[in-house]
Write an enzyme that holds these catalytic residues in place. Structure first.
Site, PDB file in Angstrom:
ATOM      1  N   CYS A  55     -23.111  -4.599 -45.396  1.00  0.00           N
ATOM      2  CA  CYS A  55     -22.796  -5.769 -44.669  1.00  0.00           C
ATOM      3  C   CYS A  55     -23.491  -6.485 -43.727  1.00  0.00           C
ATOM      4  O   CYS A  55     -23.933  -5.730 -42.710  1.00  0.00           O
ATOM      5  CB  CYS A  55     -21.210  -5.748 -44.002  1.00  0.00           C
ATOM      6  SG  CYS A  55     -20.611  -7.107 -43.407  1.00  0.00           S
ATOM      7  N   CYS A  58     -22.080  -6.465 -40.144  1.00  0.00           N
ATOM      8  CA  CYS A  58     -21.628  -5.354 -39.454  1.00  0.00           C
ATOM      9  C   CYS A  58     -22.429  -3.946 -39.863  1.00  0.00           C
ATOM     10  O   CYS A  58     -22.335  -3.035 -38.998  1.00  0.00           O
ATOM     11  CB  CYS A  58     -20.043  -5.120 -39.155  1.00  0.00           C
ATOM     12  SG  CYS A  58     -19.458  -4.325 -40.825  1.00  0.00           S
ATOM     13  N   CYS A 104     -15.389  -7.772 -46.007  1.00  0.00           N
ATOM     14  CA  CYS A 104     -15.384  -6.227 -45.548  1.00  0.00           C
ATOM     15  C   CYS A 104     -14.388  -6.090 -44.491  1.00  0.00           C
ATOM     16  O   CYS A 104     -13.884  -6.932 -43.655  1.00  0.00           O
ATOM     17  CB  CYS A 104     -17.003  -6.833 -44.804  1.00  0.00           C
ATOM     18  SG  CYS A 104     -17.326  -5.325 -43.561  1.00  0.00           S
ATOM     19  N   CYS A 107     -15.252  -5.829 -40.663  1.00  0.00           N
ATOM     20  CA  CYS A 107     -15.638  -6.948 -39.882  1.00  0.00           C
ATOM     21  C   CYS A 107     -14.945  -8.255 -40.280  1.00  0.00           C
ATOM     22  O   CYS A 107     -14.966  -9.063 -39.495  1.00  0.00           O
ATOM     23  CB  CYS A 107     -17.056  -7.122 -39.638  1.00  0.00           C
ATOM     24  SG  CYS A 107     -18.007  -7.814 -40.864  1.00  0.00           S
ATOM     25  N   CYS A 127     -19.063 -10.354 -57.533  1.00  0.00           N
ATOM     26  CA  CYS A 127     -20.131 -11.394 -57.387  1.00  0.00           C
ATOM     27  C   CYS A 127     -20.092 -11.783 -55.832  1.00  0.00           C
ATOM     28  O   CYS A 127     -19.358 -12.503 -55.351  1.00  0.00           O
ATOM     29  CB  CYS A 127     -19.696 -12.474 -58.262  1.00  0.00           C
ATOM     30  SG  CYS A 127     -20.834 -14.051 -58.359  1.00  0.00           S
TER      31      CYS A 127
HETATM   32 FE    FE Z   1     -18.872  -6.275 -42.112  1.00  0.00          FE
END
Ligand code: FE
Length: 142
Positions: A55, A58, A104, A107, A127
């Site tokens: 990510c 984070c 995510c 976060c 996607c």
């Molecule tokens: Fe994240």
């Protein structure tokens, strides 16, 4: 909570100002405002390098290069998340469409959407906006 699935990641910002400081304006628009980068513009659209896509907000481990495929959509596409614990799915009724948003879990950042027209046995196509990801390239020590 018994264990953190992403122990080596940075602290998650708690304020909007902290997010703005951490992210580029494009990343902020996508991750924190559920924007979409223009297709075929992202850094990882055609990337075939081995590694782990984490990510951009984070550092949580999100997708493995092993599940990345060429979808032709203009965004990085994956058949499966690396760890289902690290993503969350949400029904998204915006823009006059019924879609499933991917965020995510650690976060809360917007990543992209998942569709049911993927090539793998699971039939999924994640996607994902390129700017929501950072590729940690894999070394041979494995
Ligand atoms: Fe994240």
């Amino acid at each position: 909570m018994t264990s953190d699935p992403t122990p080596s990641t940075a602290a998650v910002p708690s304020t909007d100002d902290e997010w703005r400081a951490r992210l580029t304006p494009e990343q902020y628009d996508v991750l924190r405002r559920k924007g979409t980068e223009r297709p075929f513009t992202g850094e990882y659209v055609h990337t075939k390098d081995d590694g782990t896509y984490v990510c951009a907000g984070c550092g949580a481990e999100l997708f493995s290069s092993d599940t990345k495929f060429e979808s032709g959509s203009g965004w990085p596409s994956f058949t499966d998340p690396m760890n289902t614990e690290n993503v969350e799915l949400h029904r998204d009724l915006s823009h006059l469409m019924i879609r499933t948003e991917v965020t995510c879990r650690r976060c809360g950042s917007h990543l992209g959407h998942v569709f049911d027209d993927g090539p793998g046995p699971g039939g999924k196509r994640y996607c994902i906006n390129s700017c929501a990801l950072q590729l940690d390239r894999r070394s041979d020590e494995g």
